[in-house]
Each structure stands twice: as C-alpha cells, then as structure tokens.
Scaffold this motif. Structure first.
Motif, PDB file in Angstrom:
ATOM      1  N   PRO A   1      35.272 -86.309  52.247  1.00  0.00           N
ATOM      2  CA  PRO A   1      33.777 -86.501  52.023  1.00  0.00           C
ATOM      3  C   PRO A   1      33.536 -87.884  51.818  1.00  0.00           C
ATOM      4  CG  PRO A   1      34.549 -84.352  50.965  1.00  0.00           C
ATOM      5  CD  PRO A   1      35.666 -84.826  51.263  1.00  0.00           C
ATOM      6  N   HIS A   2      34.520 -88.579  51.294  1.00  0.00           N
ATOM      7  CA  HIS A   2      34.224 -89.960  50.886  1.00  0.00           C
ATOM      8  C   HIS A   2      34.356 -90.841  52.212  1.00  0.00           C
ATOM      9  CE1 HIS A   2      34.659 -93.954  49.047  1.00  0.00           C
ATOM     10  NE2 HIS A   2      35.906 -94.170  49.565  1.00  0.00           N
ATOM     11  N   ASP A   3      35.258 -90.251  53.101  1.00  0.00           N
ATOM     12  CA  ASP A   3      35.456 -90.968  54.455  1.00  0.00           C
ATOM     13  C   ASP A   3      34.195 -90.797  55.369  1.00  0.00           C
ATOM     14  OD1 ASP A   3      37.621 -92.308  53.687  1.00  0.00           O
ATOM     15  OD2 ASP A   3      38.687 -90.508  54.125  1.00  0.00           O
ATOM     16  N   ILE A   4      33.463 -89.609  55.208  1.00  0.00           N
ATOM     17  CA  ILE A   4      32.419 -89.188  56.267  1.00  0.00           C
ATOM     18  C   ILE A   4      31.273 -90.373  56.269  1.00  0.00           C
ATOM     19  CG2 ILE A   4      30.675 -87.559  56.875  1.00  0.00           C
ATOM     20  CD1 ILE A   4      32.696 -85.356  55.919  1.00  0.00           C
ATOM     21  N   GLY A   5      30.938 -90.985  55.142  1.00  0.00           N
ATOM     22  CA  GLY A   5      29.919 -91.789  55.080  1.00  0.00           C
ATOM     23  C   GLY A   5      30.176 -93.109  56.006  1.00  0.00           C
ATOM     24  N   ARG A   6      31.331 -93.384  56.119  1.00  0.00           N
ATOM     25  CA  ARG A   6      31.561 -94.792  56.984  1.00  0.00           C
ATOM     26  C   ARG A   6      31.529 -94.401  58.393  1.00  0.00           C
ATOM     27  NH1 ARG A   6      37.106 -97.390  54.531  1.00  0.00           N
ATOM     28  NH2 ARG A   6      37.756 -95.430  54.460  1.00  0.00           N
ATOM     29  N   LEU A   7      32.048 -93.246  58.724  1.00  0.00           N
ATOM     30  CA  LEU A   7      31.833 -92.585  59.996  1.00  0.00           C
ATOM     31  C   LEU A   7      30.505 -92.362  60.547  1.00  0.00           C
ATOM     32  CD1 LEU A   7      33.707 -91.280  62.648  1.00  0.00           C
ATOM     33  CD2 LEU A   7      32.710 -88.882  61.579  1.00  0.00           C
ATOM     34  N   ARG A   8      29.622 -91.891  59.655  1.00  0.00           N
ATOM     35  CA  ARG A   8      28.231 -91.832  60.017  1.00  0.00           C
ATOM     36  C   ARG A   8      27.686 -93.139  60.559  1.00  0.00           C
ATOM     37  NH1 ARG A   8      24.791 -88.034  56.050  1.00  0.00           N
ATOM     38  NH2 ARG A   8      24.650 -90.031  55.025  1.00  0.00           N
ATOM     39  N   GLU A   9      28.207 -94.230  59.618  1.00  0.00           N
ATOM     40  CA  GLU A   9      27.579 -95.777  59.787  1.00  0.00           C
ATOM     41  C   GLU A   9      28.046 -96.089  61.197  1.00  0.00           C
ATOM     42  OE1 GLU A   9      29.034 -98.109  56.815  1.00  0.00           O
ATOM     43  OE2 GLU A   9      27.900 -97.075  55.293  1.00  0.00           O
ATOM     44  N   LEU A  10      29.110 -95.867  61.795  1.00  0.00           N
ATOM     45  CA  LEU A  10      29.814 -96.073  62.957  1.00  0.00           C
ATOM     46  C   LEU A  10      28.950 -95.676  64.250  1.00  0.00           C
ATOM     47  CD1 LEU A  10      33.547 -96.196  62.028  1.00  0.00           C
ATOM     48  CD2 LEU A  10      32.067 -98.130  62.531  1.00  0.00           C
TER      49      LEU A  10
ATOM     50  N   VAL B   1      35.952 -81.062  38.292  1.00  0.00           N
ATOM     51  CA  VAL B   1      34.680 -81.019  38.149  1.00  0.00           C
ATOM     52  C   VAL B   1      34.209 -81.639  36.860  1.00  0.00           C
ATOM     53  CG1 VAL B   1      32.400 -80.123  38.244  1.00  0.00           C
ATOM     54  CG2 VAL B   1      33.926 -79.517  40.090  1.00  0.00           C
ATOM     55  N   THR B   2      34.653 -81.235  35.940  1.00  0.00           N
ATOM     56  CA  THR B   2      34.355 -81.914  34.559  1.00  0.00           C
ATOM     57  C   THR B   2      34.901 -83.142  34.297  1.00  0.00           C
ATOM     58  OG1 THR B   2      34.433 -79.370  33.611  1.00  0.00           O
ATOM     59  CG2 THR B   2      34.447 -81.512  32.063  1.00  0.00           C
ATOM     60  N   ALA B   3      36.263 -83.535  34.904  1.00  0.00           N
ATOM     61  CA  ALA B   3      36.616 -84.581  34.584  1.00  0.00           C
ATOM     62  C   ALA B   3      36.051 -85.851  35.518  1.00  0.00           C
ATOM     63  CB  ALA B   3      38.416 -84.774  34.958  1.00  0.00           C
ATOM     64  N   ARG B   4      35.719 -85.615  36.611  1.00  0.00           N
ATOM     65  CA  ARG B   4      35.102 -86.407  37.787  1.00  0.00           C
ATOM     66  C   ARG B   4      36.185 -87.718  37.688  1.00  0.00           C
ATOM     67  NH1 ARG B   4      28.834 -86.433  38.786  1.00  0.00           N
ATOM     68  NH2 ARG B   4      28.388 -84.199  38.054  1.00  0.00           N
ATOM     69  N   SER B   5      37.459 -87.592  37.696  1.00  0.00           N
ATOM     70  CA  SER B   5      38.285 -88.726  37.517  1.00  0.00           C
ATOM     71  C   SER B   5      38.827 -89.222  38.871  1.00  0.00           C
ATOM     72  CB  SER B   5      39.364 -88.401  36.612  1.00  0.00           C
ATOM     73  OG  SER B   5      40.082 -87.071  37.112  1.00  0.00           O
ATOM     74  N   THR B   6      38.469 -88.632  39.956  1.00  0.00           N
ATOM     75  CA  THR B   6      38.848 -89.035  41.294  1.00  0.00           C
ATOM     76  C   THR B   6      37.897 -88.714  42.050  1.00  0.00           C
ATOM     77  OG1 THR B   6      39.492 -86.657  41.962  1.00  0.00           O
ATOM     78  CG2 THR B   6      41.163 -87.920  40.728  1.00  0.00           C
ATOM     79  N   LEU B   7      38.162 -89.498  43.520  1.00  0.00           N
ATOM     80  CA  LEU B   7      37.046 -89.326  44.382  1.00  0.00           C
ATOM     81  C   LEU B   7      36.777 -88.021  44.858  1.00  0.00           C
ATOM     82  CD1 LEU B   7      38.017 -92.360  46.777  1.00  0.00           C
ATOM     83  CD2 LEU B   7      36.057 -92.125  45.504  1.00  0.00           C
ATOM     84  N   THR B   8      37.871 -87.242  44.891  1.00  0.00           N
ATOM     85  CA  THR B   8      37.477 -85.854  45.249  1.00  0.00           C
ATOM     86  C   THR B   8      36.823 -84.990  44.126  1.00  0.00           C
ATOM     87  OG1 THR B   8      39.674 -85.719  46.313  1.00  0.00           O
ATOM     88  CG2 THR B   8      38.664 -83.606  45.798  1.00  0.00           C
ATOM     89  N   GLY B   9      37.222 -85.499  42.794  1.00  0.00           N
ATOM     90  CA  GLY B   9      36.329 -84.852  41.675  1.00  0.00           C
ATOM     91  C   GLY B   9      34.609 -85.139  41.960  1.00  0.00           C
ATOM     92  N   GLU B  10      34.486 -86.328  42.219  1.00  0.00           N
ATOM     93  CA  GLU B  10      33.227 -86.694  42.380  1.00  0.00           C
ATOM     94  C   GLU B  10      32.308 -86.205  43.413  1.00  0.00           C
ATOM     95  OE1 GLU B  10      32.729 -91.001  42.987  1.00  0.00           O
ATOM     96  OE2 GLU B  10      34.086 -91.768  40.811  1.00  0.00           O
ATOM     97  N   HIS B  11      32.930 -86.116  44.539  1.00  0.00           N
ATOM     98  CA  HIS B  11      32.312 -85.313  45.564  1.00  0.00           C
ATOM     99  C   HIS B  11      32.016 -83.730  45.425  1.00  0.00           C
ATOM    100  CE1 HIS B  11      31.687 -88.515  48.557  1.00  0.00           C
ATOM    101  NE2 HIS B  11      32.734 -88.989  47.885  1.00  0.00           N
ATOM    102  N   LEU B  12      33.249 -83.280  44.725  1.00  0.00           N
ATOM    103  CA  LEU B  12      33.278 -81.709  44.370  1.00  0.00           C
ATOM    104  C   LEU B  12      32.168 -81.398  43.416  1.00  0.00           C
ATOM    105  CD1 LEU B  12      34.331 -78.802  44.971  1.00  0.00           C
ATOM    106  CD2 LEU B  12      36.016 -79.155  43.202  1.00  0.00           C
ATOM    107  N   ALA B  13      31.942 -82.204  42.440  1.00  0.00           N
ATOM    108  CA  ALA B  13      30.903 -82.131  41.271  1.00  0.00           C
ATOM    109  C   ALA B  13      29.590 -82.333  42.056  1.00  0.00           C
ATOM    110  CB  ALA B  13      31.052 -83.199  40.277  1.00  0.00           C
TER     111      ALA B  13
END
Length: 800
Positions: free
Chosen positions: A410-419, A783-795
């Motif tokens: 999910p973190h990389d999809i934003g850049r693809l949308r811009e392209l 989700v509680t930790a939000r310590s990684t990019l995956t955690g942020e997007h899943l939260a």
C-alpha cells in the motif's frame, strides 16, 4: 445496466465537446461481450472494473488495443507486414476515435538467460557507451563492454593511416566483445552428469544413448555410425580414451558420410548448443526434465558470474567497473552517476540518470541491472516496461495497463498513482484494468462490467464517476468501501517452522520462527525480502507445497481439464455411458479430428512470414471426430457431447456432474475445488496460455487441495481478484487451516493481513534497506504498535 445521465457521467474536468474527444465502441462481441457499446473520454484516466471474467480484458485489450495495433500494422507495406503477427479485426460494429495504443501488461519479460533488467531497458546500452568514453584502461568501443558479444581475435591486415593523427586499423571482419570466454556470457557453467547421457554397458547401435531424440534410426544415427571415430557396435565402456573423448567432447568437425557433407560434434558441445544455452522453461516438458536431470549450474570461476571478460572488468571509472555498476542497487547506481562530473559526457550522464531515477520513482530502486529479466514478477515486469514510456516525448497516446498495482505494498501504490496521472497530464489517454480501491479512486471515468463472470457477464453495468459507482448498486459499487475487521480471536499455533541465518539475496542473517497450524501472512514493501525468506528458506522443505504465479508447464493443447486431471473421470464417464473406449474422448488420442490432429486449428507455415492459424473446417474448432460427437452423456435433452462439456464454465459443469445421469463424483470433486478457489467462470477447455498469473496460481491451488496435511505457501493469492471475491478467498484460507494445513501467505492486501493469525513484517525498506524482520505478532499488535509502514497502513485500513 445502471445508467447515469450525461451530466452525472462526467467529472467537471472532462469537458467532452464532441466525438473527436471520445473513443467510441459500439456492438463489441469479443469473447463474452454482449453487444457492448461505450464511449471513453480521451486524454483522461479511465478505470475498468468488474469481477474476474466479466469482460474487462475482452473490451480493453482484445477490442480497443487489438484494433489499434491492427490498424497501425496496416499502414506498413505488404513486405513489412510479412514480418508482423497477423491480426484479425475484433468482432465489433463501430470502433473509432482510436489513437496509437501501447499495452503495458503483466506478461513476464522474456526469460532468455542472456536478458537482464539492464538489457531490456536502455540502461545497459548507455552504461556501455559511458565506459567506452571514460573507462580506464579503455577496453574498446561499447561492444567491448557487452557480455552478449563474443571476443574475436584480430584477423586481416594491419594498416597505418596518416593524416589528422596517425591511427592503426585492422581491415577485415573484426570485432571485440566483452563476453567471458569460459561461460560464453552466461555467468554460470554447467557440470554434466555423464551417467545420464548413456548406458556404458551397451553399444550405440544397441541404444546406449539416453538423450531425447538421439535415436540411431534417425539423423544422429547416420552421423554417429558413419563418422569413423569409434565402432558403433562396441560397448561404450570398452572405448579407448581417444574414442570416448571424440564421443563426448570433439569440437564441430566436417565429415562426409555416404557422399554427403555433414558436421559431427561430441555429445557435450551438442547438448550445450541445443539445450543448455536456451531458457529451460521454453523447452518441451520431456527435454526440460532431461536437462534438469543431467546439469548442475555453478557460478563461472573466471568472471565470478559477471559474464564479462578480463578487459571489460578491468576498465574502471573512479574505481568502479561496469560489472560493479550493474551489481549495485539501482538507487545507489543513480547516486554514483549523479556524482560523475564529466562535461564531455554530460548529455549521456543526464539521460542515464533520468532512466535510473525512473526505476527509483516507480518503486524498483532495489533491483540491479544485472538481475535476470526472467526472475522478475509480473508486477515488476510491468513497471519495468513503464520506464520506457515515462520519458517519452509522444503525446495523445493510449496507454493500457493491466492491474499495475500487482505486487505493490500500500505504501508504494501512491507513487504508482502519481505516475499514471503524469502520463494522463501529458495529454495521453490512460486505460487501466484494476480491482484495488486505491487505484480506482484516481479515475476520471469508470466503466464497470458484469453483472457476473463468463456467460453471466459481458455487459456494461455502470459508466460514470467514482461517486456514481459507489451509489450504483453493482457488485463493484457495493464492495468498493469494504473493510475487513481484525478477528476477535486468533488461532494458537501447533508448532513452529524454524528459519536460522537466512541470507538469500538481501536477507541479513534472519532468524524467525514461523508458526504452524495457523494462517501466517508475510508482508513488507516490494523488495523487502518476503519472497527471499519464504522461497529461499521454506519452499523445498519436506511437506511444503508452494503455489505460485509462475507459468504452468504444458503445451498449447493444455487446459484446466487436462491440468487438474478432471478429464480422466470425464472420459471414463463418457466411455461407460456409451460402451466405448475412454481414448475416444481425448483430442490428443483416438478421438482427435484427423484434419487438425485434435488442435482445433490448422497452423500454416508461410516461410519468413508469421505462421497463420485458422479454425479447422472439418471439426469447426471442436477438436474431435464427428463420430465421437455423436456420443452423449446425461441423457435426453440435457445430454452433452465431449466438446460441449469442454466449452462449459466450471460452475455449469459442477451442476452437470453433480446430479442426474451425468453424476460423476470424481469429476464433481475437482470442479468443487475449482469453484472454491474462485475459478467458476473458466471454461474447462480454455487454453492455459490465456490465464493470468493469479488464475494460474488458483488453478495450482485447486490441484493441491485434495492432499492431506502439509504446509501451503501462497504468493499473493489476491492477484486478479475482485473486491467481492477477497472475502471468498479468506473463507477458503480458513477452511485450509481448519482442515489441518499450515498456510503461509505472501501478501500486500490489508484484508488478508487483518484476517491473519500471525504477521511477519519485513523491512524497514527495500533492497539493502530491508532484509530484516521488523515485526512478529498478531494483526492487533501490529495495529497498536504502528511501528512499521505496514502497521501504519493496516491501522488506517481497519480504522484503528
């Protein structure tokens, strides 16, 4: 169809003035399309949605893009067209307003063993020019740095030319490439198991050779019998050293047999040329099995796998050779190129830097230029193709993308949308087939097909804006805002699969315990090391079944019925019902149409021109003899012949073989599994070559579901799945775990992450910035930790 008014169907930005601003499709009937008519705004981004098999690809690729390509081909002379594929006009009444279509699909890049990320883009070519200008000591012209051009010694006459500077030239056909002479530019050498080539207790005439196609009754027999280097009636174990050397290693030599000039070569050089120099996946199944049995590949000791000779490797720019440059992660190489201050090569450095930056911008900075192109995933291959178009000066082009978000976190999809938006804003028409809500969200215009798959699809059920789709009541509209919730409780593991010191590719000595008896999701940004961890340290272990999206091995006659073994019980059911042999109901055996040999089409070779395939007139593409089609299964009006059964979609066949006179429990069980994995819309006789990566994976999964116990590894099983089907997949994964299987899923989809019992997150970044386990635990803890990019997007996804 849910119809929006013209005002509703256009965003304020569209301003569609007249037909010149539209691609108009009227009466499209390709595949399952039912007289589809649609008007697509030009110079806008249109997303095509709908369940798998609803007709999206038939409309976008097989109708619009195919007709654009056909019309472009017709502008060339007949001579040039002779070298191009023959394209038929799609079945459509009106198709106008087309512009040049460039398809950027998921097909994997050619798996030629000489093809790398650098060779399929312009990056390698520009690097070779750069080193030929700035490298010291110079190895020669650009080809001197190419591992695909062999080294040739100078021949001919040396001549010194006077004039503006004295130079010495060699006259004659001379070139000096950069290919390593030991491995011939392959980077690896093969060690051949001689015991797999022949039975040394036998003579050649007794059939000692066990190499496919090397029969003494054929062409090779004529050469080996008549070469005179050994006695073909003497057992090989009694050969002298010279005779054995000539049999195995003799270089190509001209000989005369019965007055005919022929070329003799030993078995090893012959096998190297015929089999080992080719991509293994392009070989016929029995040849592939032979190669896998005889050959072990190891890194070339002379070039250390770089493929280049000493001269090319010794030429350096600021201490970096071209081999070093190609081995760098592309984002690091981009930084090195930017640091080169050479005014004489400024335009070249600028172009090379832009190309390398494009890799980084598109989320592929973790790749290296030396990476074999055949090892890229479908999503990575599609993004590499995008790089060719980002810097193009062309405008008013129609770009067609097939699920470009595949393989993206999910973190990389934003850049693809811009392209994608950049391509649109340059004045191009962008058509995207997609399932992900994040990609659908950027659409100027949406075309939703359905209402269902296969024969129940093929209609435009909505055209308009994103908000209109959300309120439309179609399957896509109803599921657009679906969000999976975290499970209230998770399963307890029954054990653990230990991984210790994993160092494949970018993994940094990883230790991790993968729980067994539960649903484990392995996630992380693209290039973080997910596949390296699972495929490098888990796949291949006893009891582990790996179900990936790779090509399914088989011929162009293969289809879901043959691949799954479904055809066997079907043939037996036909045979029993009609009192005849099962072989009659095989298009590859006794029942085959004699005119086309059961292929359904006639292939006509036209010399240097493209081979033409036409529907067989005798069987009308049904593949069987007319007499075979007289035998029915099912009785009465519901009776079907074998060709009609193979034309059925899975769901229809499941009902047919589940009850009544056609009831066949063995066939029904296979069909149930195919429906379970979301392939209910596939026809039983559909060629495997037409399946997407996600469809191939689910087909493989269906074939393994009958096995007892074990560990299943799935690689992005949501690929190609509609929003409505993801929940169905989650149910299937639950059933697999509840039946006693351990399921490990490599996945980016947040719904699958939320449904997991345990998550292993790799990162924190890609390439050398990744390769570490950054989280292990339950989805709730992530989700509680939000310590990684995956955690942020899943939260954000679950509203945490």
């Amino acid at each position: 169809m849910t119809t929006a008014t013209r005002a509703d169907r256009q965003t304020p930005a569209l301003h569609v003035a007249d037909s010149h601003d539209l691609i108009r499709v009227h009466g499209a009937r390709v595949n399952n399309l039912k007289d589809v008519s649609v008007e697509i705004p030009k110079r806008r981004l249109t997303v095509f949605t709908g369940v798998s098999g609803s007709g999206k690809s038939s409309l976008v690729f097989d109708t619009i893009a195919a007709e654009s390509q056909r019309l472009i081909n017709e502008t060339y002379s007949a001579f040039v067209q002779g070298f191009m594929p023959r394209l038929d006009r799609p079945e459509v009444d009106v198709l106008d307003g087309l512009t040049t279509a460039i398809v950027v699909g998921q097909e994997r890049l050619g798996a030629n063993p000489r093809s790398t990320v650098g060779t399929v883009t312009d990056a390698n070519a520009m690097l070779r020019i750069l080193f030929s200008r700035l490298g010291r000591p110079q190895a020669g012209p650009p080809i001197a740095y190419s591992f695909n051009v062999p080294t040739r010694r100078a021949s001919g006459s040396m001549v010194t030319e006077k004039g503006k500077g004295e130079r010495t030239v060699v006259r004659g056909a001379v070139y000096h490439g950069g290919m390593c002479p030991r491995c011939e530019g392959m980077g690896s050498i093969s060690d051949i198991d001689l015991t797999q080539l022949y039975d040394d207790s036998m003579s050649l005439n007794e059939g000692a050779l066990t190499i496919p196609g090397y029969s003494m009754d054929g062409w090779y027999g004529r050469i080996y019998r008549g070469c005179g280097y050994f006695d073909p009636d003497k057992p090989i174990r009694k050969f002298t050293k010279k005779e054995l050397h000539d049999l195995l290693y003799k270089e190509p030599t001209k000989i005369k047999v019965d007055g005919v000039n022929l070329t003799y070569a030993g078995l090893i050089p012959q096998i190297q040329k015929s089999y080992l120099s080719k991509d293994i996946d392009s070989l016929q199944p029995h040849i592939r099995a032979f190669v896998e049995r005889i050959a072990t590949f190891t890194t070339c000791p002379d070039c250390d796998g770089t493929r280049l000779n000493d001269a090319a490797r010794s030429s350096k720019i600021k201490g970096i050779s071209i081999a070093d440059a190609c081995a760098m992660e592309i984002r690091d190489l981009a930084g090195w190129v930017r640091g080169l201050d050479e005014p004489s090569a400024a335009p070249l450095l600028g172009a090379l830097g832009e190309t390398l930056d494009s890799f980084v911008d598109i989320g592929l900075g973790y790749l290296s230029l030396e990476r074999p192109s055949g090892t890229l995933s479908g999503g990575e291959a599609q993004r590499v193709k995008m790089i060719r178009h980002l810097g193009s000066a062309l405008t008013d082009v129609t770009y067609v993308f097939d699920e470009p978000t595949i393989g993206l976190h999910p973190h990389d999809i934003g850049r693809l949308r811009e392209l994608l938006l950049q391509l649109r804003d340059k004045g191009n028409t962008v058509l995207v087939v997609e399932h992900k809500p994040e990609a659908i969200a950027i659409a100027d215009h949406v075309v939703d097909l359905g209402p269902a798959a296969g024969a129940a699809g093929g209609e435009v059920v909505f055209e308009g804006t994103l908000d209109g789709l959300r309120a439309s009541g179609t399957i896509t509209g109803r599921h657009l805002d679906d969000r999976a919730a975290l499970k209230p409780s998770v399963r307890k593991p029954s054990g653990a699969l230990e991984v210790r010191g994993a160092g494949t590719h970018n993994l940094q000595n990883v230790d991790v315990d993968i729980p067994l008896g539960v649903l484990v999701v392995v996630t992380g940004v693209a290039g973080s090391g997910k596949s390296s961890l699972i495929h490098g340290s888990v796949s291949g272990r006893d009891g582990v079944v790996t179900v990936d999206q790779g090509a399914i091995r088989g011929s162009r006659r293969s289809n879901p019925a043959t691949y799954t073994g479904l055809l066997d019980p079907i043939r037996k059911a036909f045979a029993k019902a009609n009192g005849v042999k099962p072989a009659l109901f095989s298009a590859n055996s006794e029942g085959a149409c004699p005119a086309c040999n059961g292929a359904g089409v006639i292939y006509t070779e036209l010399g240097f021109m493209e081979t033409v395939s036409t529907i067989c007139e005798e069987c009308e593409g049904k593949r069987f003899q007319a007499s075979v089609l007289e035998y029915k299964l099912g009785g009465g009006e519901n009776g079907k012949d074998i060709s009609e059964v193979l034309a059925m979609p899975v769901t229809e066949a499941e009902a047919f073989f589940g009850a009544g006179e056609a009831r066949t429990p063995a066939a029904h069980a296979v069909l149930e599994r195919l429906a379970d994995v979301g392939l209910g819309y596939l026809n039983l006789g559909q060629p495997l070559t037409t399946l997407s990566g996600g469809e191939r994976q689910r087909l493989k999964l269906a074939t393994h579901m009958a096995e007892k116990g074990g560990v299943y590894v799935l690689d992005e099983p949501t690929t190609g799945l509609h929003l409505a089907d993801v929940e169905h997949l989650l149910g299937l994964l639950d059933r697999l775990v509840d039946s006693g299987k351990s399921v490990i899923v490599i996945e980016h989809h947040q719904a699958v992450m939320a449904h997991a019992d345990w998550i292993i997150d790799l990162g924190p970044g890609a390439g050398h910035d990744g390769g570490r386990v950054v989280f292990e635990g339950t989805p709730a803890d992530l989700v509680t930790a939000r310590s990684t990019l995956t955690g942020e997007h899943l939260a954000a996804y679950v509203g945490g």
